[in-house]
Design an enzyme around this catalytic site. Structure first.
Site, short mmCIF file in Angstrom:
data_model
loop_
_atom_site.label_atom_id
_atom_site.label_comp_id
_atom_site.label_asym_id
_atom_site.label_seq_id
_atom_site.Cartn_x
_atom_site.Cartn_y
_atom_site.Cartn_z
N LYS A 1 0.81 -1.23 0.00
CA LYS A 1 0.00 0.00 0.00
C LYS A 1 0.84 1.27 0.00
CE LYS A 1 -4.30 -1.94 1.64
NZ LYS A 1 -5.31 -2.09 2.70
N ARG B 1 -3.21 -10.03 5.75
CA ARG B 1 -3.70 -10.15 4.36
C ARG B 1 -2.62 -9.59 3.44
NH1 ARG B 1 -6.11 -7.00 0.54
NH2 ARG B 1 -7.70 -7.98 -0.76
#
Ligand code: HH2
Length: 275
Positions: free
Chosen positions: A221, A255
């Site tokens: 991210k 995740r």
């Protein structure tokens, strides 16, 4: 010992679990367009399972900032064949969707977990999950993907995220979803500045205090890009470090895209912890 109930599976959370990301989308921020046919996505997912993914999270709609919505029919066309094949292979499959109709079809196709960035807030979503024995991941998001990164704002981000997740878990329990089927997620990058993300990563303990397993997802991210000045494909080291910091504070699921790296890091962590 904590056990997560997901369909007929009983997942021990004594050791942290790895959720491997399987995006069947053309436009996901890091791997969009790579696995857009069912055979490619299935092959990728089987590879992640071999590398150590405990759960495979199959998504057919990108939630990256600015992503355009996908009609339910198209989302189902993307995810259902993949879910069916993985479930048939005996793997633990989660569906990453916010749409109740996609949840229902995915659960019928063999998924045993719903991962919802909207925390079951779409009308009908709570009822779909409540009518099954599937697990659910409730994630915090401020705003909507199209606009969420424009001006994220909080008084106290940690308290607000904890309160939101506690409220959503209560709504689930009231609707008949047992607590041992619920996982909570602070939603890194979903309506959050870098400072908000770092405050959450520093305070995972405030989330574990909700007494439900905490999952975190920071893989590739932009928060990692901002900290390292690296491109999307070069954030693996930063990612495993960030996820390990969350695990050290009590997160029980991660995740990630880079399953092999996460698996090896957790192998060392587990050994040191005697797990
Ligand atoms: N992040 C993304 C999507 N789904 N679900 C949970 N529970 N937690 C997350 O942090 C989370 C999530 C975004 O990442 P990715 O799937 O890689 O990208 P895209 O949404 O562009 O497909």
């Amino acid at each position: 010992m904590r056990i997560l109930h997901a369909g007929s599976f009983r997942l021990s959370l004594d050791r942290p679990l790895i959720m491997g990301i399987v995006n069947t989308t053309p436009d996901s921020f890091s791997d969009g367009g790579k696995f857009t046919t069912a055979p490619l996505a299935i092959e990728h997912a089987l590879g992640l399972a071999r590398l150590g993914a405990d759960i495979l999270d199959v998504g057919g709609e990108s939630t990256r900032p600015g992503a355009l919505p996908v009609p339910a029919g198209e989302e189902m066309r993307r995810v259902l064949p993949v879910i069916e094949a993985l479930a048939k292979a005996g793997l633990i499959v989660s569906v990453d969707t916010k749409k109740p109709e996609v949840m229902r079809a995915a659960l019928e196709a063999g998924a045993v977990m719903v991962n919802d960035v909207m925390a079951l807030r779409m009308p009908g979503a709570l009822e779909v999950v409540a009518a099954t024995n599937a697990a659910v991941c409730l994630m915090h998001m401020q705003g909507e993907p199209q606009t969420m990164q424009q001006a994220p704002h909080y008084g106290d981000v940690v308290n607000e995220v904890v309160r939101f997740l506690g409220d959503r878990a209560e709504a689930c329990i009231a609707a008949g979803i047992e607590q041992d089927r619920i996982v909570v997620d602070p939603g890194f990058g979903f309506g959050k500045s870098l400072a908000h993300n770092l405050a959450l990563l520093k305070n995972i303990g405030a989330l574990t205090a909700l007494d439900m397993p905490v999952i975190v997802g920071m893989s590739r991210k932009s928060m990692l890009g901002a900290l390292t000045a690296r491109g999307v494909d070069e954030r693996e080291f930063a990612g495993v470090a960030a996820h390990l910091m969350a695990v050290e504070q009590g997160a029980r699921l991660v995740r990630v895209h880079d399953v092999a790296a996460m698996h090896d890091v957790l192998a060392v962590w587990n050994a040191v912890k005697g797990l």
